[in-house]
Design an enzyme around this catalytic site. Sequence first.
Site, PDB file in Angstrom:
ATOM      1  N   ILE A 193      -1.111  -4.971   5.061  1.00 43.46           N
ATOM      2  CA  ILE A 193      -0.747  -4.567   3.695  1.00 43.46           C
ATOM      3  C   ILE A 193       0.612  -5.140   3.306  1.00 43.46           C
ATOM      4  CG2 ILE A 193      -2.225  -2.534   3.755  1.00 43.46           C
ATOM      5  CD1 ILE A 193       0.197  -0.797   4.318  1.00 43.46           C
ATOM      6  N   ASN A 228       7.321  -9.075  16.416  1.00 39.41           N
ATOM      7  CA  ASN A 228       7.744 -10.262  15.664  1.00 39.41           C
ATOM      8  C   ASN A 228       9.047  -9.923  14.944  1.00 39.41           C
ATOM      9  OD1 ASN A 228       8.098 -12.495  14.077  1.00 39.41           O
ATOM     10  ND2 ASN A 228       6.108 -12.371  13.040  1.00 39.41           N
ATOM     11  N   LYS A 238       5.821   0.936  19.321  1.00 38.83           N
ATOM     12  CA  LYS A 238       5.839   2.287  18.749  1.00 38.83           C
ATOM     13  C   LYS A 238       5.459   2.306  17.261  1.00 38.83           C
ATOM     14  CE  LYS A 238       9.046   4.872  21.693  1.00 38.83           C
ATOM     15  NZ  LYS A 238      10.394   5.492  21.738  1.00 38.83           N
ATOM     16  N   GLY A 295       0.830  -1.206   0.000  1.00 40.54           N
ATOM     17  CA  GLY A 295       0.000   0.000   0.000  1.00 40.54           C
ATOM     18  C   GLY A 295       0.860   1.250   0.000  1.00 40.54           C
ATOM     19  N   ILE A 346       9.551  -4.821  19.864  1.00 29.54           N
ATOM     20  CA  ILE A 346       9.420  -5.493  18.576  1.00 29.54           C
ATOM     21  C   ILE A 346       8.577  -6.751  18.777  1.00 29.54           C
ATOM     22  CG2 ILE A 346      10.663  -6.617  16.691  1.00 29.54           C
ATOM     23  CD1 ILE A 346      10.943  -3.478  16.896  1.00 29.54           C
ATOM     24  N   GLN A 360      10.330  -5.278   7.584  1.00 28.02           N
ATOM     25  CA  GLN A 360       9.849  -3.900   7.459  1.00 28.02           C
ATOM     26  C   GLN A 360      11.013  -2.922   7.421  1.00 28.02           C
ATOM     27  OE1 GLN A 360       6.471  -2.336   7.351  1.00 28.02           O
ATOM     28  NE2 GLN A 360       6.582  -4.292   6.319  1.00 28.02           N
ATOM     29  N   GLY A 365       6.731   0.753  10.488  1.00 28.47           N
ATOM     30  CA  GLY A 365       6.476   0.664   9.052  1.00 28.47           C
ATOM     31  C   GLY A 365       7.274   1.637   8.207  1.00 28.47           C
ATOM     32  N   GLU A 366       7.622   2.778   8.783  1.00 34.45           N
ATOM     33  CA  GLU A 366       8.203   3.822   7.948  1.00 34.45           C
ATOM     34  C   GLU A 366       9.626   4.227   8.303  1.00 34.45           C
ATOM     35  OE1 GLU A 366       4.533   6.558   6.754  1.00 34.45           O
ATOM     36  OE2 GLU A 366       4.184   5.323   8.511  1.00 34.45           O
TER      37      GLU A 366
HETATM   38 MO1  MOS Z   1       1.617   5.322   4.952  1.00 32.70          MO
HETATM   39  S1  MOS Z   1       2.384   6.766   3.800  1.00 32.70           S
HETATM   40  O1  MOS Z   1       1.423   6.007   6.433  1.00 32.70           O
HETATM   41  O2  MOS Z   1       0.533   4.375   4.302  1.00 32.70           O
END
Ligand code: MOS
Length: 710
Positions: free
Chosen positions: A471, A597, A666, A245, A595, A604, A669-670
Amino acid sequence: MTTATTGRTAPAGAVGTAHPRVEGRDKVTGAARYAGDIPFADLAHGRLVLSTVARGRIRAVETADVLGMPGVLAVLHHGNAPRVDTDYTGMLGVPPDPTAAVFQHDRIPHAGWPVALVVAETPEQAREAAEALVVTYERQPHDIAFRAGRPDAYPADGHMPAATEKGDLEAELAASAHVVDAEYTTPEEHHAMMEPHAATALWDGGRLEVVDSNQGTTWIADELVKMFSLEPSAVRVRSEHVGGGFGSKGLRAHQVAAVMAATALRRPVRVVLTRRQMFSLTGYRSPTTQRIRLGADADGRLRALEHRSLNQTSTVWEFVEPSSGPARVMYDADAHRTVNEVVRLDVPSPTWMRAPGEAPGSFALEAALDELAERCGVDPVELRLRNEPGRGPVSGLPFAGRNLAACFREGARRFGWAGRDPRPGVRREGRRLLGTGTAAASFPAGALPATAAVTAQADGTFTVRIAAADIGTGARTALTLVAADALRVAPDRVRVRIGDSDFGPAGLAGGSMGTRSWAWAVTAAAEELRDRLVPGAAVPPEGITVRSDTTAALGALAQQERHSFGAQFAEVAVDVTTGEVRVRRMLGIFAAGRIVNPLTARSQLVGGMTWGISMALHEEAVRDHASGGLYGADLAGYHIATHADVPAIEADWVDDPDPDDPVGIKGIGEIGVVGAAAAVANAVWHATGVRHRSLPIRPDRVLRAGGPGV
Ligand code: MOS
């Protein structure tokens, strides 16, 4: 009836141990069905037709010939489509990109704007008819010239204030021993997830069902309810498996067009976007130009910090890429100024893309810090440690944990940073110049309200129902582990069902908040359920269900600076004959909460760092000024890092549980992409002695810029 107990001898905690994805076998065997694969009886297929001009009006949509083609059922366009409501506030607090509200007027605001949907019995018939459809336009001149210094640029808020300011910037700069004043640019970048956007809409007993690929089923359901003025209970959105996504899978033209066609034809209609269509219909990361001014004492302590960012947006939606945001968190200075500006052009609307703001913003800020380190003669790691703020530089709020220094110490040790020769352009290996670079990373640690239901079944198993979205992150597996620990049972006794708006409100998979938000709700429901279960007592056939809602708990959280942090390290080799930059190794150490997993968490983080390599060296969507569209709007023309571009990447973490989160999460993903491109660019400087302030660092740019030995 068997008895279900929660087992008072708790198994060792599942959270923190590596688990393969619970749906992994389904995915690799093809049993997992994606939105475009799910069969429906009597399914019709819609194909969007996009504008070939960049600005103007539709004169005519010549439907007659196409309606006579084999299998064609309908052609929807602005002349016959139903009106929808576009003046509402969605779950994200803003109306959606109007590109999704298809066929409402005859105006063309950018190349690749949806002008019609051709619906036919088969995808092939729809495609042939869509390609045959003649649309005539009144052309108007377009302006897509994104550059710094446009007089029509203006400060814009987005999801944070446009500007922050304290102190006398010019005075502090004038009093500084060292000054960096540089402009950085990043190009238009695209999400390029593997699975294209696809949705099927159908009416079933007075209820609208949409089977989709999205980042939040209750989010999309809420948007469709408002856009089509429906009862909330009359819309169900499902999205079981999502092949990526990255911010792009929100409300888009395909869901809305499918709903319109299913309503008109009274049968299920599927709309799948082609890869080429995705390049103009599903958002992208705006190009940015960023100016950074830093002033420091002789020892590198910051006196002045200014970060100004400009991004482009469309004429129909104001989207802010808040690239000056990281400067509000990372570094304090006696005078501090940050500004996010936008300019509206005749281009598609940009949108959120993995670490919006932080990804391009950290490139400019962390590259500028590296330039300052060079000026001051201070090691880049040491410079950052010297500038660790005690409180939020702009907010003045305390940090709820700031473990950046621990990341740098651990990273420097493992990368072998000690003893690095600071001089650039001096390490050579045959025709290659070698260099190393580092950069800091941060990303907000947030949470959205969510509801969850956990059911104890008579057979001793448990089912979790939550409108979460996996996603590709591994959220489904993470929630399985979280639920198992809260119930004090082994994970194989827990089944987690997600991706269905009928499970009740839950925040989207976005802002690195998904797993944390959902885990909070799952933990609350599971713990209460465990309290309710009587050891040894039978569970009734219908099971025992407990529901949770985290709205109040989140509302009670104290205002603090809540972030994850990280330290990125990269080593590059620059070929002086071809200008090619190869990343040789990369290490990221993160302080990103507990963390859940390690297996999927590492994926990620490594995935984010791979995005950083891709951003530093490869990705660049180029617009053709004549047509207003992209050159090579496909995955051949738009190069993303492939296996051959990616060396061994190591990602690891320091202990950093969030004390205010029930699980300690926390969000991860980014943050992997944040600072990654700067670490690579800083390593390229160390290798070649040349600062590359425009991404991507292409071979032609390396050769043209030269440098010692290039
Ligand atoms: Mo994201 S850019 O927080 O799907």
